[in-house]
Design an enzyme around this catalytic site. Sequence first.
Site, PDB file in Angstrom:
ATOM      1  N   GLY A 118      -3.493  30.648 -48.033  1.00  0.00           N
ATOM      2  CA  GLY A 118      -4.310  31.806 -48.403  1.00  0.00           C
ATOM      3  C   GLY A 118      -5.798  31.526 -48.350  1.00  0.00           C
ATOM      4  O   GLY A 118      -6.600  32.351 -48.702  1.00  0.00           O
ATOM      5  N   CYS A 119      -6.172  30.340 -47.874  1.00  0.00           N
ATOM      6  CA  CYS A 119      -7.589  30.047 -47.726  1.00  0.00           C
ATOM      7  C   CYS A 119      -7.920  30.007 -46.233  1.00  0.00           C
ATOM      8  O   CYS A 119      -7.118  29.553 -45.436  1.00  0.00           O
ATOM      9  CB  CYS A 119      -7.922  28.695 -48.343  1.00  0.00           C
ATOM     10  SG  CYS A 119      -7.471  28.586 -50.073  1.00  0.00           S
ATOM     11  N   GLN A 120      -9.131  30.440 -45.880  1.00  0.00           N
ATOM     12  CA  GLN A 120      -9.520  30.426 -44.469  1.00  0.00           C
ATOM     13  C   GLN A 120      -9.782  29.008 -43.977  1.00  0.00           C
ATOM     14  O   GLN A 120      -9.579  28.697 -42.830  1.00  0.00           O
ATOM     15  CB  GLN A 120     -10.770  31.291 -44.275  1.00  0.00           C
ATOM     16  CG  GLN A 120     -10.738  32.027 -42.950  1.00  0.00           C
ATOM     17  CD  GLN A 120     -12.092  32.613 -42.600  1.00  0.00           C
ATOM     18  OE1 GLN A 120     -13.037  31.911 -42.308  1.00  0.00           O
ATOM     19  NE2 GLN A 120     -12.161  33.931 -42.627  1.00  0.00           N
TER      20      GLN A 120
END
Lengths: 142, 416
Positions: free
Chosen positions: A50-52
Amino acid sequence: MTINEIQDELIEEFELFDDWEGKYEYIIDLGKKLPKLSDEYKTEDNIIKGCQSIVWLHAYMNGDKLIFEADSEAIIVKGLVSMLLKVLSGHTPEEILKADLYFINRVGLSSHLAQTRSNGLASMVKQMKAYALAFQTIEENK
Amino acid sequence: MLVENRTDKATMLDIQKIRADFPILDEKINGKDLVYFDNAATTQKPLPVLNALANYYGHYNANIHRGIHHLAEKATSAFEASRKTIQKFLNARYTEEIIFTYGTTDGINLVAQTYGRAFLKEGDEIIISAMEHHSNIVPWQMLCEQNGCVLKVIPVNDDGELILEAYEKLLSGKTKFVSVVHVSNALGTINPVKYIIQKAHEVGAKVLIDGAQATSHLTIDVQDLDTDFYVFSAHKLYGPTGMGALYGKKELLEAMPPYRGGGEMIKEVTFEKTTYNELPYKFEAGTPNIADVIAVKTAIEYLDELGKENVAAYENELLAYATEQLLKIEGLKIIGQAKDKVSVISFVIEGIHPQDVGVILDQQGIAVRTGHHCTQPLMKRFGIPGTSRASFAVYNTKEEIDKLVLGIEKVKKMVL
Ligand SMILES: Cc1ncc(COP(=O)(O)O)c(C=O)c1O
């Protein structure tokens, strides 16, 4: 210091900045100061979804305290991660589970960071609480 | 008049007048003037398009092809007029070769699940390229899982161009389908699709071209290309989101089974057997996206009025200027230096993660895209986690590019 005392301290520090630049320079500085996570913990399993940018989170118990260590490829995320560690690491699983992280809104991070990054931060918090729950269960079953 | 009668192509457009057509450009972001450089993700919409949407809902909203009342007739004829406009836009031979979809992704899935399931079988080979958007990878992988086809990939060279010799080596009697991108969203590369199509046809394979990034920059002629399928999205073409079209050669579309079942796509339904409607309706089950279909006609007309060649000339000027200015920044490297490019620049800065670039530019009101651009295999090819990408549209200016350059200098100052 309790989790809330640490949060209040962070809020006070952020009140000193009157523009985005100061705020971000501070976060970047925190990112640079955060010790590198040892390579053995930079595993696929420790990556937070869920993190870029990639964020690794490693957790272990030290006595009755839950310790977090983390790292990221991106320096601003690393600074944010550092703040989360500052607030949550070194407390008991129970305290961590109960923690209400009001500082995120109070220091203006939810509005000052683009949606995707806030979401990344949210995934990180969720994962930290998941560890707290897991370790609490293990302790209870001992 | 947005076009002046001057001979110098690039200056034929009155950019300030064009900018006035895009109300969103007046927005302030973090207190700064918006600099919108994420046009490859989606372009902004001009007032005529916004008005077309409001006008439809305000004055003739009705379901199409069904009612005989005045509003239904008016909506139906506007809807079908849009199909004609798209036919002309792509230079398709027949109007019924234009199928409305909800975008590029939808069009590719349609072809994979109808043509692919009906005509490809175990061991048949499908060729894609290493610079495909995930939407031109995953539908084919799903098909391969369903019927045992094999996926082959055309490699990319260091400049971000397809290696055509490798493509020719991949082609064989087993090749049954080739699906490649016309213009790369991550690099801006314009691929020689006419040649690719010709070579595929020599071995009897059918071809789909992903035109998502091409339609706003290039003139498309599906007959000249001789492509079997062509897909695009309206939202990258100054039109609304959730709307696009699939072009398919008539004889292929006729031979293909329908995709989704429901209303509109049938001729007659009994519990024993249903007969399907003719083209194009066979592929348009359910109430379509009427408003957006109608508005895309306005978007195409808007672009036509500016003149696609004028737009391309101006965008190329922006590309050349931006390339020159960005390369002056120490430590900045452009990913994708193909000879043929549209106005897309992907770059990395030594020692700085693309996400940090994006966050700090955003603080300055500058919108760029950061990350893998839905092309993870391509990023892997270049050994990077992602890039920052600035992509220019007709309403962008050199002054905005100067702001980007200053913005990047600020990123470097703050992070390094
Ligand atoms: C080359 C390319 N193909 C396909 C797509 C998917 O388009 P859509 O999301 O409109 O279906 C995009 C959009 O990002 C693209 O750039």
